[in-house]
Enzyme design. Structure first.
Site, mmCIF file in Angstrom:
data_model
loop_
_atom_site.group_PDB
_atom_site.id
_atom_site.type_symbol
_atom_site.label_atom_id
_atom_site.label_comp_id
_atom_site.label_asym_id
_atom_site.label_seq_id
_atom_site.Cartn_x
_atom_site.Cartn_y
_atom_site.Cartn_z
ATOM 1 N N GLY A 21 0.814 -1.204 0.000
ATOM 2 C CA GLY A 21 0.000 0.000 0.000
ATOM 3 C C GLY A 21 0.849 1.256 0.000
ATOM 4 O O GLY A 21 1.822 1.366 -0.726
ATOM 5 N N GLY A 24 4.202 0.347 1.322
ATOM 6 C CA GLY A 24 4.730 -0.719 0.482
ATOM 7 C C GLY A 24 5.216 -0.247 -0.870
ATOM 8 O O GLY A 24 6.269 -0.694 -1.358
ATOM 9 N N ASP A 115 -4.187 -7.837 13.659
ATOM 10 C CA ASP A 115 -4.247 -9.292 13.549
ATOM 11 C C ASP A 115 -3.159 -9.823 12.634
ATOM 12 O O ASP A 115 -2.441 -10.774 12.983
ATOM 13 C CB ASP A 115 -5.629 -9.699 13.022
ATOM 14 C CG ASP A 115 -5.846 -11.202 13.078
ATOM 15 O OD1 ASP A 115 -5.475 -11.822 14.091
ATOM 16 O OD2 ASP A 115 -6.381 -11.763 12.103
ATOM 17 N N CYS A 168 -26.388 0.973 25.286
ATOM 18 C CA CYS A 168 -27.616 1.766 25.377
ATOM 19 C C CYS A 168 -27.463 3.088 24.642
ATOM 20 O O CYS A 168 -28.426 3.609 24.063
ATOM 21 C CB CYS A 168 -28.008 2.007 26.834
ATOM 22 S SG CYS A 168 -26.778 2.882 27.793
ATOM 23 N N CYS A 433 6.152 -11.430 28.326
ATOM 24 C CA CYS A 433 5.495 -11.617 27.041
ATOM 25 C C CYS A 433 5.196 -13.102 26.817
ATOM 26 O O CYS A 433 6.117 -13.925 26.781
ATOM 27 C CB CYS A 433 6.363 -11.088 25.903
ATOM 28 S SG CYS A 433 5.669 -11.358 24.263
#
Length: 619
Positions: A21, A24, A115, A168, A433
Site C-alpha cells: 500500500g 509498500g 491481527d 444503550c 510476554c
C-alpha cells in the site's frame, strides 16, 4: 554509500515484503533502487481510486487490479534485471507457513491491521527471521526492529484499548455521528447481511406501527428482519427502513423518562421523505458503476465529499439494500463490514445519516463516514517515503549483522530538540510476554458456568490472536480447529464447545493448566485456571479476566547500569519514551503513538475504532 560488506549483503539478500500500500509502494521502489535483487511481496488488496494520490506505482488504469502484481510490474520497468515475486494473497493463508518464512533473510512489514501484524510476528519468531515493522498516520510514523533473542518482539508491549461506547447509547440515545456509524456498521449492517446466528443488540421487536406505517405483516411473533418469499427487494428495503427509523423510534419515545433531559428524536418513514411514485415502485435507474454494484452509481451521485440530504440518503439506503439482494444475494449471511466494500460503505453512510437526522445530529459526507467507519487516518505521502527509507536502512543493518546500531525511529509532526526523526535503541524482550518469553497466563473464570466456547472465542482467538487453536489439558485434546479433521472429531469438539469447563470429559477446574497452541504460527502458551464465583458486570463484562497477555504498560529498562534511558545527544542515543513529546505540548500524544502502532492510511489506526461496550444493556 554502502560499504563492500553491506553491498554484498544487499545483493545476496532474499527479502519478504508484507503489504503493497502506501508504505509498500515506497518501500519496493526504495529496495529496488538500493540494489536489492530478490524481493517477494504479499498483499491481498486491489487498487482503488482513493489510493492513487499517494501510491505512486499505480495509475487510473490499474484500478481493480492486484496491488502486489501491479507494483511488481511498475518497478520492473525501471529495474528489469532484478527478481520480484508477487503474491496476490492473504499472509495468513496456510501456504505462507514457517517453512516459507525461513527462506528469507529479513521480513519488512507495511501492514494495516493488528491481527496480521501479530501473525507475521509469530511466524518470524518461529522461523527465527528478523522483522522490521512500520506504520504511518498523517505526519507521524515509526520503524521498529524485532530480532529474536536480541530485541523485544512486536507483541512485547500492550496495544491501546479500543474506544468503547455503552450499548444503550448506541441503540437508544446517540448524541454524536460516530454513535450512528457504530449502530449502522456493527448492528444494522450485521443484522441484515451478516451471520444470522450471532447475538445482536439491534432492537428487532415488531410494534403495531409496523403494519400501519410500513409494509410488514401484523404477525408480532415474526422477526421483521426476515424477508418473506413474496417480498421484492424494494418492498423489503422499505419495510426495514420504516421499522428501524420509524416504528422503533416511535416506540422509544413512549419512555418519557429517557427524554426528560434529552432532545427527543423524530420517527422517519419512507412516506415522509419520498414522493408517492418512488415509495410504491422503488428507485428505477441504471447501475452506473459497471460490474461493481453501487447505489451512488445507480442514483447519479458522484462526489463522495458531498453531504446528502435526507431524501438522497433515503434513496441510497433503499437502493443499497436492493442491490445487495439483486447483485450479491449469495454473500448475504456471511458479510462483515469492509471499508473497501463500496456498497457497504454507501449503506452505512446512508443509514448513519438517516439516524443522525432523526436524533438532530449533523449529517456527514460519504468521505467522512468512511473515514469514521474504517477508522481511516489520511496519509501524507512524504511520511510514507521517509518511513520506507528508514525501513531499508534498518534492513541493511540487520543483513550486515550491525546489531549495535539497530534503531527504533519515530517520525514526529513537530521538531523535538530540532529533530524530526527520533531514534531510540531497541528494548530487550519483555520477560512477561507470552509470545516470545513463554510466560504462563492466568485466567480467572467461573469454571462451573463458563462454556469452552467463551474461552475459545473471547480469550484464545480475540485476545491471544490464534487462528486455528488446539487446546489440551495434560495429554487430553479437548478442542481443535483445522482443515484435516474428520467428521467424528468435528462433532466431538463442537459438543465440547457448549459444555461448561467442569463438564468437559476431562474437567477444567481450579488449578488446571491448559496448553493452547496454534500450529500455523508455531506458538504455544500455557493458561493457568483460577476459579472465581462472581464477576463485576460493569468492570468485567466478559465474566472472565485474563492477566499476563498484555504485558506491562511501560517499556522495560535496559540492563546496562550506566544508562538511565535519558540522553541529550543526537542520533543513536537511547531516550525515555516521554522525551518524544516536547514540553510545549506541540507533540502531544506522540509518546502514546510510540507506545502503540500507527499505520498507513489505507486502513485504520490500530485499536482506535470505537466499539460497543456491552457493560450496559437495553432490555
Amino acid at each position: 554509500m554502502a560499504s563492500t560488506s553491506q553491498s554484498e549483503a544487499i545483493k545476496g539478500a532474499k527479502v519478504l515484503m508484507v503489504g503493497a500500500g502506501g508504505i509498500g509502494c515506497e518501500l519496493l521502489k526504495t529496495l529496488a533502487l538500493s540494489g536489492f535483487q530478490d524481493i517477494h511481496i504479499i498483499d491481498m488488496d486491489t487498487i482503488e481510486v482513493s489510493n492513487l494520490n499517494r501510491q505512486f506505482l499505480f495509475r487510473q488504469s490499474h484500478v481493480g487490479q492486484s496491488k502486489a502484481k501491479v507494483a511488481r510490474e511498475a518497478v520492473l520497468k525501471f529495474r528489469p534485471h532484478i527478481n520480484i515475486t508477487a503474491y496476490h494473497a492473504n499472509v495468513k493463508d496456510p501456504k505462507f507457513n514457517v517453512e516459507f518464512f525461513q527462506k528469507f533473510n529479513v521480513v519488512l512489514n507495511g501492514l494495516d491491521n493488528l491481527d496480521a501484524r501479530r501473525h507475521v510476528n509469530r511466524l518470524c519468531l518461529a522461523a527465527e527471521v528478523p522483522l522490521v515493522e512500520s506504520g504511518t498516520t498523517g505526519f507521524l510514523g515509526q520503524v521498529t526492529v524485532h530480532v529474536k533473542g536480541q530485541t523485544e518482539c512486536y507483541e512485547c508491549q500492550p496495544k491501546p484499548t479500543p474506544k468503547t461506547y455503552p450499548v444503550c447509547t448506541i441503540t437508544s440515545t446517540p448524541s454524536k455521528f460516530v454513535h450512528c456509524i457504530v449502530w449502522a456498521k456493527d448492528l444494522l449492517f450485521a443484522k441484515l447481511f451478516g451471520d444470522k446466528n450471532q447475538d445482536n443488540d439491534l432492537n428487532v421487536r415488531r410494534s403495531s406501527n409496523d403494519s400501519e406505517e410500513g409494509n410488514g405483516s401484523s404477525d408480532a411473533s415474526k422477526d421483521v428482519f426476515e424477508r418473506s418469499p413474496h417480498e421484492s427487494p424494494d418492498q423489503y428495503a422499505r419495510k426495514i427502513y420504516d421499522h428501524v427509523f420509524g416504528s422503533n423510534i416511535k416506540a422509544a419515545l413512549s419512555n418519557e423518562e429517557t427524554w426528560k433531559n434529552r432532545k427527543r428524536p423524530r420517527p422517519i418513514y419512507v412516506s415522509d421523505v419520498l414522493p408517492e411514485e418512488e415509495r410504491n415502485g422503488g428507485v428505477h435507474s441504471e447501475d452506473g458503476m459497471g460490474l461493481i454494484p453501487s447505489a451512488m452509481g445507480s442514483l447519479g451521485l458522484k462526489n463522495p465529499q458531498d453531504i446528502w440530504n435526507l431524501s438522497e440518503n433515503t434513496r441510497v439506503f433503499l437502493e443499497a439494500v436492493k442491490l445487495f439482494f439483486e447483485k450479491r444475494e449469495k454473500e448475504i449471511g456471511n458479510l462483515t463490514f469492509d471499508k473497501d466494500d463500496q456498497l457497504a460503505v454507501e449503506f452505512v453512510t446512508a443509514a448513519a445519516n438517516i439516524r443522525a437526522s432523526s436524533f438532530g445530529i449533523p449529517l456527514q459526507s460519504l468521505f467522512e463516514a468512511k473515514g469514521i467507519a474504517g477508522n481511516i487516518v489520511h496519509a501524507v505521502a512524504t511520511t510514507n517515503a521517509i518511513i520506507a527509507g528508514l525501513i531499508v536502512i534498518e534492513a541493511i543493518k540487520v543483513l550486515s549483522g550491525d546489531s549495535k546500531n539497530y534503531r527504533m525511529t519515530y517520525c514526529l509532526e513537530h521538531p523535538n530538540r530540532k529533530m524530526m526523526l527520533m531514534p531510540v535503541e531497541p528494548f530487550e524482550a519483555n520477560p512477561s510476554c507470552y509470545v516470545c518469553s513463554e510466560t504462563p497466563l492466568l485466567l480467572e473464570v467461573n469454571t462451573a458456568t463458563t462454556k469452552l466456547r467463551d474461552v475459545i472465542e473471547k480469550v484464545v482467538k480475540s485476545k491471544l490472536g490464534m487462528n486455528l487453536p488446539l487446546v489440551m489439558l495434560g495429554s487430553t485434546l479437548i478442542y481443535e480447529e483445522g482443515d484435516d479433521l474428520d467428521a467424528d472429531m468435528l462433532a466431538t469438539y463442537a459438543n465440547n464447545l457448549d459444555k461448561a469447563l467442569t463438564e468437559l470429559p476431562t474437567p477444567v477446574t481450579n488449578g488446571t493448566t491448559l496448553s493452547v497452541e496454534d500450529l500455523r504460527q508455531e506458538l504455544t502458551c500455557n493458561i493457568n485456571i483460577k476459579h472465581r464465583d462472581e464477576f463485576d458486570e460493569e468492570k468485567e463484562p466478559d465474566g472472565m479476566v485474563l492477566t499476563g497477555w498484555s504485558g506491562p504498560t511501560t517499556k522495560p529498562e535496559k540492563s546496562n547500569p550506566s544508562s538511565n534511558g535519558e540522553s541529550s545527544s543526537a542520533a543513536g542515543a537511547k531516550r525515555k519514551l516521554e522525551e518524544i513529546s516536547d514540553l510545549n505540548g506541540k507533540n502531544k500524544g506522540i509518546a502514546q503513538e510510540v507506545e502503540v502502532d500507527v499505520v498507513d492510511d489505507d486502513v485504520s489506526v490500530l485499536n482506535e475504532f470505537p466499539t460497543i461496550n456491552k457493560k450496559t444493556r437495553v432490555q
